[in-house]
Design a protein around this motif. Sequence first.
Motif, PDB file in Angstrom:
ATOM      1  N   UNK A 114      54.227 -13.991 -27.244  1.00 18.36           N
ATOM      2  CA  UNK A 114      54.505 -13.841 -25.830  1.00 18.36           C
ATOM      3  C   UNK A 114      56.009 -13.925 -25.565  1.00 18.36           C
ATOM      4  N   UNK A 157      54.715 -17.602 -14.081  1.00 20.39           N
ATOM      5  CA  UNK A 157      55.418 -17.046 -15.232  1.00 20.39           C
ATOM      6  C   UNK A 157      54.910 -15.644 -15.538  1.00 20.39           C
ATOM      7  N   UNK A 203      53.514 -29.629 -16.672  1.00 24.95           N
ATOM      8  CA  UNK A 203      52.231 -29.311 -17.303  1.00 24.95           C
ATOM      9  C   UNK A 203      52.388 -28.059 -18.174  1.00 24.95           C
ATOM     10  N   UNK A 204      51.333 -27.743 -18.896  1.00 23.74           N
ATOM     11  CA  UNK A 204      51.382 -26.563 -19.737  1.00 23.74           C
ATOM     12  C   UNK A 204      51.102 -25.302 -18.921  1.00 23.74           C
ATOM     13  N   UNK A 205      51.561 -24.141 -19.419  1.00 20.01           N
ATOM     14  CA  UNK A 205      51.221 -22.884 -18.747  1.00 20.01           C
ATOM     15  C   UNK A 205      49.728 -22.595 -18.892  1.00 20.01           C
ATOM     16  N   UNK A 229      58.313 -14.753 -22.388  1.00 21.94           N
ATOM     17  CA  UNK A 229      58.191 -15.337 -21.061  1.00 21.94           C
ATOM     18  C   UNK A 229      59.393 -15.038 -20.187  1.00 21.94           C
ATOM     19  N   UNK A 240      46.756 -19.524 -18.088  1.00 19.65           N
ATOM     20  CA  UNK A 240      46.567 -18.120 -17.743  1.00 19.65           C
ATOM     21  C   UNK A 240      45.995 -17.978 -16.334  1.00 19.65           C
ATOM     22  N   UNK A 264      52.244 -22.435 -14.007  1.00 15.54           N
ATOM     23  CA  UNK A 264      52.635 -23.704 -14.609  1.00 15.54           C
ATOM     24  C   UNK A 264      52.923 -24.711 -13.507  1.00 15.54           C
ATOM     25  N   UNK A 281      50.777 -10.404 -18.523  1.00 15.23           N
ATOM     26  CA  UNK A 281      50.012 -11.526 -17.978  1.00 15.23           C
ATOM     27  C   UNK A 281      50.821 -12.242 -16.908  1.00 15.23           C
ATOM     28  N   UNK A 336      51.016 -16.218 -15.796  1.00 10.18           N
ATOM     29  CA  UNK A 336      50.619 -17.589 -16.078  1.00 10.18           C
ATOM     30  C   UNK A 336      51.101 -18.462 -14.919  1.00 10.18           C
TER      31      UNK A 336
END
Lengths: 116, 108
Positions: B96, B87, B42-44, B98, B46, B38, B34, B36
């Motif tokens: 996951x 990411x 903030x949050x990751x 990362x 998709x 970010x 994947x 991602x």
Amino acid sequence: EAGVTQFPSHSVIEKGQTVTLRCDPISGHDNLYWYRRVMGKEIKFLLHFVKESKQDESGMPNNRFLAERTGGTYSTLKVQPAELEDSGVYFCASSQLGGLSGNTIYFGEGSWLTVV
Amino acid sequence: RKEVEQDPGPFNVPEGATVAFNCTYSNSASQSFFWYRQDCRKEPKLLMSVYSSGNEDGRFTAQLNRASQYISLLIRDSKLSDSATYLCVVDGTYKYIFGTGTRLKVLA
């Protein structure tokens, strides 16, 4: 629909104190994950719940960290006693399915912890 | 060796440019990949999954090379709003793994 929510969003505590982080997953998501990012490092897996059971806790750094998910709904992550190196952002995530293929994991905004 | 490696950047590119990020992974048994995105503090989120045959979503193209164990992300016609950390994420059996992320800054 509400996303993954985390509380508190920010916390500053002294070394040796206790902090409890809470995560409310998306409603109906049986899978709940905790991740952590410390300064300058990548996001790392801590543990995975399926409902109230710990599926995988291989990423928990040591026994100062305790995660629970009573009733299979929200989860808490307690750090006791906190050390300086525990500072970072703690992300909670949830998913409907357990596998990763074809599945989407949704992250909360994170709980930013600073230990002084 | 890290399980997932990325060039941290930053990549500073002008608006409209094409930029590519690479990521390598160490576990040849990995099945899911994947990208991602970010944003700062903030949050990751998709961005896209990466499929074996490669896949495209608008200005974004992802490629997977299993033989060399790397994944790429190509962004065409960069926008200011593309500025973020990207990411690379690889599955590690129900969890996951990362990369550290690659910072992109698109300049006006």
